[in-house]
Design a protein around this motif. Structure first.
Motif, PDB file in Angstrom:
ATOM      1  N   ASP A  85      40.651  35.518  36.144  1.00 21.25           N
ATOM      2  CA  ASP A  85      40.025  36.659  35.463  1.00 21.25           C
ATOM      3  C   ASP A  85      40.210  36.481  33.962  1.00 21.25           C
ATOM      4  O   ASP A  85      41.317  36.626  33.436  1.00 21.25           O
ATOM      5  N   SER A 107      30.063  34.515  37.195  1.00 17.03           N
ATOM      6  CA  SER A 107      30.223  35.964  37.237  1.00 17.03           C
ATOM      7  C   SER A 107      29.963  36.382  38.670  1.00 17.03           C
ATOM      8  O   SER A 107      28.814  36.422  39.117  1.00 17.03           O
ATOM      9  N   ASN A 109      42.749  41.227  42.301  1.00 19.39           N
ATOM     10  CA  ASN A 109      41.655  41.702  41.448  1.00 19.39           C
ATOM     11  C   ASN A 109      41.074  40.613  40.558  1.00 19.39           C
ATOM     12  O   ASN A 109      40.450  40.912  39.527  1.00 19.39           O
ATOM     13  N   ALA A 110      41.263  39.346  40.933  1.00 24.23           N
ATOM     14  CA  ALA A 110      40.658  38.268  40.153  1.00 24.23           C
ATOM     15  C   ALA A 110      39.178  38.098  40.489  1.00 24.23           C
ATOM     16  O   ALA A 110      38.441  37.470  39.728  1.00 24.23           O
ATOM     17  N   GLY A 111      38.744  38.656  41.619  1.00 25.20           N
ATOM     18  CA  GLY A 111      37.347  38.562  42.014  1.00 25.20           C
ATOM     19  C   GLY A 111      37.092  37.637  43.187  1.00 25.20           C
ATOM     20  O   GLY A 111      35.963  37.207  43.385  1.00 25.20           O
ATOM     21  N   PRO A 151      40.846  40.465  31.825  1.00 26.15           N
ATOM     22  CA  PRO A 151      41.735  41.382  32.548  1.00 26.15           C
ATOM     23  C   PRO A 151      41.804  42.747  31.856  1.00 26.15           C
ATOM     24  O   PRO A 151      41.695  42.858  30.637  1.00 26.15           O
ATOM     25  N   ASN A 156      36.010  33.575  35.823  1.00 29.72           N
ATOM     26  CA  ASN A 156      35.241  34.704  36.326  1.00 29.72           C
ATOM     27  C   ASN A 156      35.190  35.855  35.322  1.00 29.72           C
ATOM     28  O   ASN A 156      35.971  35.912  34.363  1.00 29.72           O
ATOM     29  N   LYS A 157      34.264  36.771  35.567  1.00 29.28           N
ATOM     30  CA  LYS A 157      34.057  38.001  34.788  1.00 29.28           C
ATOM     31  C   LYS A 157      33.667  37.709  33.334  1.00 29.28           C
ATOM     32  O   LYS A 157      34.045  38.449  32.412  1.00 29.28           O
TER      33      LYS A 157
END
Length: 373
Positions: free
Chosen positions: A246, A318, A169-171, A249, A284-285
């Motif tokens: 991430d 992103s 789920n880190a992208g 998180p 990311n994110k």
């Protein structure tokens, strides 16, 4: 089609045909000499890399493969027919090892590369070879030799220029969708990616490279936790690693610095050489972090993991919105060209799509989205 990247098979070359002991008995030659022919050689087993094959699924369920046996010799000096060779097609990037000795026998990293791994047995001799001035009626002949047999371990290592690393789920899959036409599954739960994915990133009409996305690693992956490290072999051929972190998180106890150290530790346990490969950090994110907190959180992360002190490049992206992704692909293309120039000997077998190793119909090409970005 189910993705299978490992298989264990038994291959056997054909045995040589037997020679025979025969004598000529023509109407006007009642005391004709020996005329027994030789047996034919057995067929051999070859492996060839085929870019139209993408998985080892065929060898997961068909474990035994054997070439044709040589035909026995006949009378009237008739030689036996040679056994037909067996050619097994495997995906480009397959390594073949002997199960008993663990020796790497072949690395089929180029389309069309062919290797002989089990040689057929030689055919036996007929009695025509044993006649002499003192042995006018030889009755001996020889049997054909047995063909080689090997138990082999096939292991597919995908050919890619860039590899994606990160926790679940880190992208990673979202990033791959943002920069290429690949469409791996994306969801809000861990281990959405269960098998590697490849995506072709087309930077320009004549410049592109391949990115490999593997399932996420967690602490203890080297001991088999999560999906383990069985997919890390697909990063062995890459020249550059993208470590996606991430920074927002959902777990309040998560620590991005500790997560980075976990991934590096698992890499070192799997392959120390892979851990020393050029690695970039992708933060990311960032769109989920309030603007007034964003710079401070980035600064704390970089200081905690000592990225600047260690000379590790870092980029802000992103993946969901595509912010920063387009610029990153241009920097990746430039870095790959510099790495290729630094190692010209490896350029001949570079897996990049720009070299022509990958056909356009293998992977979905990335459609330029400059107008949208």
């Amino acid at each position: 089609m189910k993705f299978i990247d490992e298989a264990r098979i038994l291959v056997g070359a054909g045995d040589g045909g037997n020679g025979i002991a025969s004598f000529r008995r023509d109407k006007y030659e009642p005391e004709g000499g020996p005329d027994g022919g030789d047996g034919g050689n057995g067929g051999s087993v070859h492996f060839i890399a085929d870019r139209n094959v993408n998985t080892l699924i065929e060898y997961r369920y068909a474990r035994r493969h054997r070439a044709q046996r040589g035909q026995n010799g006949g009378s009237s000096d008739c030689y036996g027919k040679r056994g037909k060779d067996l050619t097994l097609r495997v995906p480009v990037g397959t390594t073949i090892a002997d199960v008993n000795s663990n020796e790497i026998l072949a690395d089929l990293d180029v389309d069309g590369k062919k290797v002989l791994l089990a040689k057929g047995g030689r055919g036996g001799l007929g009695n025509i070879h044993f006649k002499s001035s003192v042995n006018r009626t030889p009755r001996q002949c020889t049997r054909g030799e047995e063909g080689e047999q090997r138990e082999l371990r096939l292991e597919l290592r995908l050919l890619a220029d860039v590899g994606l690393l990160g926790l679940p789920n880190a992208g990673k899959s979202t990033f791959l969708r943002a920069v290429s036409a690949a469409r791996p599954k994306v969801a809000d739960y861990p281990f959405t990616t269960l098998q590697p994915h490849l995506g072709v990133v087309r930077v320009d009409h004549d410049q592109s490279f391949v990115i490999a996305d593997i399932p996420g690693l967690i602490d203890g992956a080297a001991e088999g936790a999560g999906l383990g490290i069985r997919f890390l072999k697909h990063l062995v051929r890459t020249r550059l690693l993208l470590h996606i972190v991430d920074l927002a998180p959902l777990d309040p106890d998560a620590d991005p610095v500790r997560d980075v150290e976990t991934i590096v530790h698992e890499l070192e346990k799997y392959d120390p050489e892979l851990a020393t490969r050029p690695r970039w950090l992708l933060l990311n994110k960032l769109d989920l972090i309030p603007e007034d907190e964003r710079e401070q959180r980035i600064s704390d992360f970089l200081q905690g993991c000592q990225a600047s002190a260690m000379g590790i490049p870092h980029f802000r992206i992103s993946a969901i919105s595509g912010a920063g992704c387009r610029e990153l692909t241009h920097k990746l293309q430039e870095a790959l060209q510099n790495l290729a120039a630094a190692t010209p000997a490896q350029e001949a077998t570079s897996p990049g799509a720009a070299t022509g190793t990958f056909p356009d119909d293998l992977f979905a090409d990335h459609q330029d989205k400059a107008e949208d970005d």
